[in-house]
Design an enzyme around this catalytic site. Sequence first.
Site, short mmCIF file in Angstrom:
data_model
loop_
_atom_site.label_atom_id
_atom_site.label_comp_id
_atom_site.label_asym_id
_atom_site.label_seq_id
_atom_site.Cartn_x
_atom_site.Cartn_y
_atom_site.Cartn_z
N GLU A 44 0.79 6.86 -6.57
CA GLU A 44 -0.31 7.83 -6.59
C GLU A 44 0.21 9.26 -6.53
O GLU A 44 -0.27 10.15 -7.25
CB GLU A 44 -1.22 7.53 -5.40
N LYS A 75 0.83 -1.20 0.00
CA LYS A 75 0.00 0.00 0.00
C LYS A 75 0.86 1.26 0.00
O LYS A 75 0.52 2.28 -0.62
CB LYS A 75 -0.92 -0.01 1.22
#
Length: 292
Positions: free
Chosen positions: A171, A164
């Site tokens: 991102e 993550k």
Amino acid sequence: MQLGLIGLGKMGGNMRERIRRAGHTVIGYDRNPEVSDVASLAELVDQLDAPRTVWVMVPAGAATQSVVDELGELLSPGDTVVDGGNSRWTDDEQHAAELGTKGIGFVDAGVSGGVWGLKNGYALMVGGDTEHVERLQPIFEALKPEGPYGYVHAGKVGAGHFSKMVHNGIEYAMMQAYAEGWELLEKVESVDSVREVFRSWQDGTVIRSWLLDLAVNALDEDEHLDKLKGYAQDSGEGRWTVEAAVDNAVPLPTITASLFARFASRQDDSPQMKMIAALRNQFGGHAVEAKK
């Protein structure tokens, strides 16, 4: 299946609802009594049948450590704790070791989906021993998006949050690219509607993505982002990604530059950071700073 869920904020509250819609029993605890199902962690544990599973959705660091410590005293051998927050993977290893001495299993789950997860499902990156992960499959199936994708058992303890973390580093870089392109388009006189240019990219182009869709949403709400201050926070995972790259001698120039660009926003009213702030608000409900 029964589940205890600690932390009923923007993510946790919607996760509780999505799991319940799948037919499972969720007993939620939050410091805010208006959203909590029980008055304390002890009451939450008492209402669960053994072997218990308790999912933690609180801020990384001291808050998570405090909850894990308390659960270690309340739970019994055979129970399992899941950390679904944005904890650092090294903390996962510590928590697994601490709980393991008491016979309590530990699973780390990187969760992506933000404020849209209730409707669209949550992408899950999970780390932990197979026996603990398999026991939680009904909950993972309830949370993930429909279809074959959106869930992975990434490896041993820490692998979920490490995955993550890298996801969030990517991102950062993607948002920075959209923001830079948006600022350049806004700068030139020949482009009449930057918003419509972005909208045209939503179909048929190689850069279409959910982030692009969210950028168009933000521009529909505030076409030139005039209401926003050019300031964007970093959640910590971008820093951890860069630190991990240094530790492993892996070059990450794009992700590193996107992190440093956020630092630059602390100094100036950056046009690019208006787009970054708008995107973070769109997908995660993160706070933005309005111009005064």
